[in-house]
Scaffold this motif. Structure first.
Motif, PDB file in Angstrom:
ATOM      1  N   HIS A 156      45.704  54.148  29.805  1.00  0.00           N
ATOM      2  CA  HIS A 156      45.696  53.450  31.084  1.00  0.00           C
ATOM      3  C   HIS A 156      44.967  54.252  32.152  1.00  0.00           C
ATOM      4  CE1 HIS A 156      48.848  50.931  29.246  1.00  0.00           C
ATOM      5  NE2 HIS A 156      48.440  50.035  30.114  1.00  0.00           N
ATOM      6  N   GLY A 160      41.709  52.814  34.083  1.00  0.00           N
ATOM      7  CA  GLY A 160      41.633  52.755  35.531  1.00  0.00           C
ATOM      8  C   GLY A 160      40.412  53.484  36.064  1.00  0.00           C
ATOM      9  N   ALA A 163      37.307  51.303  35.318  1.00  0.00           N
ATOM     10  CA  ALA A 163      37.221  50.161  36.215  1.00  0.00           C
ATOM     11  C   ALA A 163      36.827  50.599  37.620  1.00  0.00           C
ATOM     12  CB  ALA A 163      38.555  49.405  36.242  1.00  0.00           C
ATOM     13  N   GLU A 314      51.329  44.120  38.349  1.00  0.00           N
ATOM     14  CA  GLU A 314      49.992  44.702  38.393  1.00  0.00           C
ATOM     15  C   GLU A 314      49.180  44.308  37.170  1.00  0.00           C
ATOM     16  OE1 GLU A 314      46.918  47.118  40.029  1.00  0.00           O
ATOM     17  OE2 GLU A 314      48.809  46.353  40.880  1.00  0.00           O
ATOM     18  N   LYS A 317      47.998  40.783  37.622  1.00  0.00           N
ATOM     19  CA  LYS A 317      46.913  40.759  38.594  1.00  0.00           C
ATOM     20  C   LYS A 317      45.616  41.262  37.981  1.00  0.00           C
ATOM     21  CE  LYS A 317      45.711  42.645  43.147  1.00  0.00           C
ATOM     22  NZ  LYS A 317      46.194  43.527  44.257  1.00  0.00           N
ATOM     23  N   ARG A 318      45.711  42.352  37.207  1.00  0.00           N
ATOM     24  CA  ARG A 318      44.523  42.914  36.574  1.00  0.00           C
ATOM     25  C   ARG A 318      43.932  41.955  35.551  1.00  0.00           C
ATOM     26  NH1 ARG A 318      46.718  47.003  34.419  1.00  0.00           N
ATOM     27  NH2 ARG A 318      46.829  46.215  32.287  1.00  0.00           N
ATOM     28  N   ASN A 319      44.801  41.323  34.771  1.00  0.00           N
ATOM     29  CA  ASN A 319      44.309  40.383  33.766  1.00  0.00           C
ATOM     30  C   ASN A 319      43.610  39.195  34.417  1.00  0.00           C
ATOM     31  OD1 ASN A 319      45.273  41.952  31.674  1.00  0.00           O
ATOM     32  ND2 ASN A 319      47.244  40.888  31.555  1.00  0.00           N
ATOM     33  N   MET A 322      40.279  40.354  35.466  1.00  0.00           N
ATOM     34  CA  MET A 322      39.408  40.478  34.302  1.00  0.00           C
ATOM     35  C   MET A 322      38.828  39.124  33.910  1.00  0.00           C
ATOM     36  SD  MET A 322      41.450  43.113  31.808  1.00  0.00           S
ATOM     37  CE  MET A 322      41.656  44.857  32.215  1.00  0.00           C
ATOM     38  N   ARG A 340      39.333  48.391  26.652  1.00  0.00           N
ATOM     39  CA  ARG A 340      40.328  47.336  26.566  1.00  0.00           C
ATOM     40  C   ARG A 340      41.135  47.423  25.276  1.00  0.00           C
ATOM     41  NH1 ARG A 340      41.510  42.604  29.031  1.00  0.00           N
ATOM     42  NH2 ARG A 340      42.409  40.934  27.783  1.00  0.00           N
TER      43      ARG A 340
END
Length: 421
Positions: A156, A160, A163, A314, A317-319, A322, A340
């Motif tokens: 993770h 991060g 990204a 979170e 939200k991230r998915n 994406m 991923r």
């Protein structure tokens, strides 16, 4: 003879007074909770001073053991204990956060007469010494990676970082486009005005700089409706462009520590004598601690952090981001991200958890509903402002210590005597 239960706190990697000690609320809260449940003994705190969390683990354990011995001797002398090695008035519970829990476990095994775990290739076996001094009642780890750090911490953190770096490059690219007019309508018009300016500059005498600048400003102002040419006349287009690019580069440079914090923290943890990278040593330590519990009735447990509601929100939200990025052909950690596939599903913890076949004492989750990553949960578990389940953590820790102590012959034989005048 009044007996004393000494709660010995050992901080972890890069820890100190903020973890336990003068600036820590948790250590005193835990002492009060245990004292209320164990009225037959005095419950006191001893906080191991800030120590270097790098170098040889055996040397660190030796220094801690020497410090603990001095603390306990002082208490035994003050209590006028007739025979402290046979019938001590002081029992200790070693409480370690993160790597401090490994120091605590190795200190127990050292005091019990065992060879240092990982010190040689011989199989650890045989009886442990029940007459150890100081006497350890239990070892309680807080998010101690007794079986190593969970892969999700690195996965993770890397995702991060990937990204964030991608987003930063996109922002800088967008800023460059805004300045130079690349790949936009403004860009095409800017290019036309540039060609016109170049043509005018060619026919004008080279010495006529004022006329050239005026022509350039008018052309730019006409082609860019938001008045870039007027700004350029006042401050100079080159200075503004250079300043904007420099500001973007500076912002990216200043964020470098934030972007790599989780990754660097996890890898630096492994530098503490590389014991977390040696699986056979980790398993041997767990097996020997389990034997200490069976042979000497010594408590052993670990309260490990686990992400909760905030991390789940979170992730959603991230998915969603994406999916949105994928639909728009972006790759900021989305479906095309090379990381991923590394992201684990299910529960996220800082520590590797024992399997059903691995004897490892009592392990209980300490859920943090505010943390969004494993490192945050690990470092903020004792902060009520950042851990909504602080009181639950306090309760579980207190219950473990009370359970290990209340049923012991040492506590049952305790009695209250009047304080000396």
């Amino acid at each position: 003879m009044r007996r004393t239960l000494l709660l010995c706190f050992i901080h972890g990697f890069k820890g100190g007074a903020d973890t336990f000690g003068a600036r820590s609320k948790f250590s005193e809260d835990l002492r009060q909770r245990v004292a209320q449940a164990l009225p037959l003994v005095d419950v006191r705190i001893a906080v191991y001073p800030t120590y270097e969390t790098r170098g040889d683990l055996a040397a660190c354990v030796a220094r801690f053991t020497e410090w603990l011995l001095e603390k306990v001797i002082d208490l035994e002398v003050a209590a006028r204990t007739p025979s402290p090695t046979v019938d001590p008035s002081v029992h200790c519970v070693l409480i370690g956060h993160s790597m401090g829990g490994i120091v605590a476990a190795d200190a127990l095994l050292t005091l019990a007469g065992d060879r240092r775990v990982g010190g040689d290739e011989e199989t650890l076996a045989g009886e442990l010494n029940a007459l150890m001094f100081p006497y350890i009642q239990g070892v309680l780890g807080f998010d101690t990676p007794y079986l190593g750090i969970a892969p999700g911490v690195v996965a993770h953190g890397a995702e991060g970082q990937y990204a964030a770096a991608t987003a930063a490059l996109t922002q800088i690219s967008g800023l460059t486009d805004a300045i130079w007019g690349n790949k936009s309508k403004g860009s095409e018009e800017g290019a036309s005005s540039s060609r016109a300016t170049k043509k005018s500059t060619t026919v004008l005498p080279a010495a006529n700089e004022q006329t050239t600048a005026a022509t350039t400003s008018r052309a730019a102002s006409t082609s860019l409706g938001w008045g870039w040419g007027k700004i350029a006349m006042v401050a100079g287009a080159g200075a503004i462009a250079s300043g904007a690019v420099m500001a973007a580069a500076t912002a990216a440079y200043q964020r470098r520590e934030h972007l790599t914090e989780g990754w660097t923290w996890a890898t630096s943890h492994l530098e503490f004598v590389n014991c977390l990278a040696r699986g056979e040593v980790l398993r041997a330590r767990m097996a020997r601690m389990t034997e200490a519990g069976q042979q000497l009735s010594i408590g052993f447990g670990n309260l490990y952090t686990q992400l909760g509601k905030a991390a789940a929100a979170e992730a959603q939200k991230r998915n969603a981001a994406m999916m949105h990025g994928a639909r728009n052909g972006q790759n900021a950690g989305g479906r095309g991200s090379p990381l991923r596939a590394l992201l684990p599903a299910g529960e996220r913890t800082f520590c590797n958890l024992p399997s059903g076949q691995t004897p490892a004492g009592v392990w209980r989750p300490a859920i943090n509903d505010a943390a969004t990553d494993e490192t945050w949960a690990h470092m903020s578990m004792f902060d009520p402002a950042q851990n909504p389940n602080y009181n639950t953590l306090l309760r579980d820790a207190g219950n473990m210590i009370v359970q290990w102590t209340r049923g012991s012959a040492w506590y049952v034989g305790a009695h209250v005597t009047p304080a000396p005048p």
